[in-house]
Motif scaffolding. Sequence first.
Motif, PDB file in Angstrom:
ATOM      1  N   TYR A 138       0.870  -1.176   0.000  1.00 49.67           N
ATOM      2  CA  TYR A 138       0.000   0.000   0.000  1.00 49.67           C
ATOM      3  C   TYR A 138       0.908   1.227   0.000  1.00 49.67           C
ATOM      4  O   TYR A 138       1.775   1.373   0.870  1.00 49.67           O
ATOM      5  CB  TYR A 138      -0.906   0.010   1.239  1.00 49.67           C
ATOM      6  CG  TYR A 138      -1.932   1.138   1.217  1.00 49.67           C
ATOM      7  CD1 TYR A 138      -3.246   0.893   0.841  1.00 49.67           C
ATOM      8  CD2 TYR A 138      -1.572   2.444   1.553  1.00 49.67           C
ATOM      9  CE1 TYR A 138      -4.179   1.929   0.794  1.00 49.67           C
ATOM     10  CE2 TYR A 138      -2.493   3.479   1.504  1.00 49.67           C
ATOM     11  CZ  TYR A 138      -3.791   3.212   1.134  1.00 49.67           C
ATOM     12  OH  TYR A 138      -4.704   4.239   1.089  1.00 49.67           O
ATOM     13  N   VAL A 139       0.719   2.129  -0.962  1.00 57.61           N
ATOM     14  CA  VAL A 139       1.591   3.291  -1.128  1.00 57.61           C
ATOM     15  C   VAL A 139       1.153   4.403  -0.175  1.00 57.61           C
ATOM     16  O   VAL A 139       0.078   4.987  -0.328  1.00 57.61           O
ATOM     17  CB  VAL A 139       1.577   3.786  -2.588  1.00 57.61           C
ATOM     18  CG1 VAL A 139       2.472   5.018  -2.735  1.00 57.61           C
ATOM     19  CG2 VAL A 139       2.022   2.679  -3.539  1.00 57.61           C
ATOM     20  N   LEU A 140       2.014   4.700   0.808  1.00 52.97           N
ATOM     21  CA  LEU A 140       1.749   5.775   1.765  1.00 52.97           C
ATOM     22  C   LEU A 140       2.239   7.123   1.247  1.00 52.97           C
ATOM     23  O   LEU A 140       1.622   8.163   1.506  1.00 52.97           O
ATOM     24  CB  LEU A 140       2.422   5.474   3.102  1.00 52.97           C
ATOM     25  CG  LEU A 140       1.876   4.280   3.888  1.00 52.97           C
ATOM     26  CD1 LEU A 140       2.779   3.979   5.079  1.00 52.97           C
ATOM     27  CD2 LEU A 140       0.458   4.551   4.350  1.00 52.97           C
ATOM     28  N   GLU A 141       3.368   7.115   0.549  1.00 55.12           N
ATOM     29  CA  GLU A 141       3.947   8.324  -0.038  1.00 55.12           C
ATOM     30  C   GLU A 141       4.574   7.958  -1.374  1.00 55.12           C
ATOM     31  O   GLU A 141       5.202   6.899  -1.493  1.00 55.12           O
ATOM     32  CB  GLU A 141       5.017   8.935   0.874  1.00 55.12           C
ATOM     33  CG  GLU A 141       4.527   9.449   2.207  1.00 55.12           C
ATOM     34  CD  GLU A 141       3.753  10.759   2.091  1.00 55.12           C
ATOM     35  OE1 GLU A 141       3.834  11.404   1.024  1.00 55.12           O
ATOM     36  OE2 GLU A 141       3.078  11.139   3.065  1.00 55.12           O
ATOM     37  N   ALA A 142       4.440   8.844  -2.360  1.00 56.35           N
ATOM     38  CA  ALA A 142       5.059   8.625  -3.665  1.00 56.35           C
ATOM     39  C   ALA A 142       5.512   9.958  -4.238  1.00 56.35           C
ATOM     40  O   ALA A 142       4.682  10.842  -4.493  1.00 56.35           O
ATOM     41  CB  ALA A 142       4.088   7.940  -4.622  1.00 56.35           C
ATOM     42  N   ASP A 143       6.813  10.113  -4.412  1.00 55.52           N
ATOM     43  CA  ASP A 143       7.356  11.300  -5.056  1.00 55.52           C
ATOM     44  C   ASP A 143       7.020  11.274  -6.549  1.00 55.52           C
ATOM     45  O   ASP A 143       6.727  10.200  -7.105  1.00 55.52           O
ATOM     46  CB  ASP A 143       8.874  11.360  -4.875  1.00 55.52           C
ATOM     47  CG  ASP A 143       9.286  11.590  -3.425  1.00 55.52           C
ATOM     48  OD1 ASP A 143       8.408  11.945  -2.610  1.00 55.52           O
ATOM     49  OD2 ASP A 143      10.482  11.390  -3.116  1.00 55.52           O
ATOM     50  N   PRO A 144       7.088  12.424  -7.227  1.00 56.35           N
ATOM     51  CA  PRO A 144       6.844  12.417  -8.685  1.00 56.35           C
ATOM     52  C   PRO A 144       7.788  11.503  -9.452  1.00 56.35           C
ATOM     53  O   PRO A 144       7.442  11.006 -10.530  1.00 56.35           O
ATOM     54  CB  PRO A 144       7.050  13.887  -9.073  1.00 56.35           C
ATOM     55  CG  PRO A 144       6.768  14.652  -7.822  1.00 56.35           C
ATOM     56  CD  PRO A 144       7.253  13.786  -6.701  1.00 56.35           C
ATOM     57  N   THR A 145       8.982  11.279  -8.889  1.00 58.78           N
ATOM     58  CA  THR A 145       9.973  10.425  -9.565  1.00 58.78           C
ATOM     59  C   THR A 145       9.792   8.938  -9.235  1.00 58.78           C
ATOM     60  O   THR A 145      10.519   8.102  -9.767  1.00 58.78           O
ATOM     61  CB  THR A 145      11.386  10.843  -9.143  1.00 58.78           C
ATOM     62  OG1 THR A 145      11.474  10.845  -7.706  1.00 58.78           O
ATOM     63  CG2 THR A 145      11.719  12.234  -9.665  1.00 58.78           C
ATOM     64  N   ALA A 146       8.845   8.600  -8.385  1.00 59.18           N
ATOM     65  CA  ALA A 146       8.676   7.211  -7.936  1.00 59.18           C
ATOM     66  C   ALA A 146       8.202   6.312  -9.071  1.00 59.18           C
ATOM     67  O   ALA A 146       7.377   6.714  -9.899  1.00 59.18           O
ATOM     68  CB  ALA A 146       7.694   7.158  -6.775  1.00 59.18           C
ATOM     69  N   ARG A 147       8.707   5.096  -9.076  1.00 59.81           N
ATOM     70  CA  ARG A 147       8.276   4.084 -10.042  1.00 59.81           C
ATOM     71  C   ARG A 147       8.162   2.734  -9.330  1.00 59.81           C
ATOM     72  O   ARG A 147       8.956   2.412  -8.448  1.00 59.81           O
ATOM     73  CB  ARG A 147       9.276   3.948 -11.195  1.00 59.81           C
ATOM     74  CG  ARG A 147       9.451   5.212 -12.033  1.00 59.81           C
ATOM     75  CD  ARG A 147       8.218   5.560 -12.836  1.00 59.81           C
ATOM     76  NE  ARG A 147       8.440   6.733 -13.689  1.00 59.81           N
ATOM     77  CZ  ARG A 147       8.203   7.994 -13.310  1.00 59.81           C
ATOM     78  NH1 ARG A 147       7.739   8.246 -12.085  1.00 59.81           N
ATOM     79  NH2 ARG A 147       8.432   8.985 -14.135  1.00 59.81           N
ATOM     80  N   ILE A 148       7.164   1.968  -9.737  1.00 54.74           N
ATOM     81  CA  ILE A 148       7.028   0.579  -9.303  1.00 54.74           C
ATOM     82  C   ILE A 148       7.078  -0.296 -10.541  1.00 54.74           C
ATOM     83  O   ILE A 148       6.426  -0.009 -11.552  1.00 54.74           O
ATOM     84  CB  ILE A 148       5.726   0.360  -8.513  1.00 54.74           C
ATOM     85  CG1 ILE A 148       5.867   0.979  -7.112  1.00 54.74           C
ATOM     86  CG2 ILE A 148       5.387  -1.123  -8.404  1.00 54.74           C
ATOM     87  CD1 ILE A 148       4.627   0.872  -6.247  1.00 54.74           C
TER      88      ILE A 148
END
Length: 341
Positions: free
Chosen positions: A126-136
């Motif tokens: 579950y994603v709590l925080e995601a920066d604009p640069t984040a990737r999964i």
Amino acid sequence: MKKAIYPIKFIPQPRERVWGGRRLAAQFHKPFDPDAVIGESWEVSGFEDDSSVIENGWLEDNPLFDVIETYMDEIVGEDNYKRFGNEFPVLVKLLDIQERLSVQVHPDDETAFDRHNSYGKTEAWYVLEADPTARIYMGFNKDLDMHEFLDRCAAGTLEEVLNVVTPKKGDFFFIEAGTVHSAGGGLVIAEIQQLSDVTYRIYDWGRENNPATARQMHVDQALSCINYSKYDGAGFVHSGGSAPSKKLVECRYFTANELLLTDPLRIWPDRYESFLLYCCLEGEAVITPSDTSQPTPLLRGEWVLIPAAMSDFTLSAITAGTRLMEVYVGRTEEKDSYIKE
């Protein structure tokens, strides 16, 4: 007079990782060295030799494994105690992923038991925080076979066939054993998984080629575990929505729901036939058992265990927009053949 069972909190256990960061101490108030690069906070662990320690109430300072050994199904529920014995059925963590996590895969129960005398590792993020640069990176963007996979690992081109997602806060990913996955670029994740620490690294973004950063790789072991089919997105749940309850996943290993607390919510644990875990995803909540005057606060990023034998209780929001994740392990009629009698 028998002491009443109550909501149990644990002392978080930090794990330094090359891909980690410092957000868990800074933003989620974990009691860690603020300068340490922490990738994982083990929030609830039931390994016999690495068990979480209780931090509140009359069970304070006791390891979870020992408490289950003493109170058995009162903690986990009758069916779960028959399935798992003194081991707590799931491991829950917070992950702080700043650099890229290795591309990895986990074996299923049969393979893990045969090779490691361990459970397999199906998990969820579950994603709590995601920066604009984040990737999964979740599975492949096309069907592969073992030969192409090996060729791309050798050539350093595996990234070209990874399915890439730009995650948003509130997104949920169910990751079945056999699914190749990774992440990076600034993420904080609440993770639920089977009680297992078996990971096969198959690509480490070039770190494996530098003697200073190289870690053990497990490509040969991973080959027979990987699902080479194109990722179908079946385990992805988008963020958002105003429903008071949203089913995130239901599988034989765990069930997870997202709860939006607008009004106080009364819960009867005996209806679940299981323990309950709650993680505060957003805001702040309080848990008030019906048989005690001592409420238990739950801050963002905290987990709490509700024993199966606890009395009914009320979940209430302290701040508007409070969201919780509810986790339990439901009854199963299917025999776990990989568990020793």
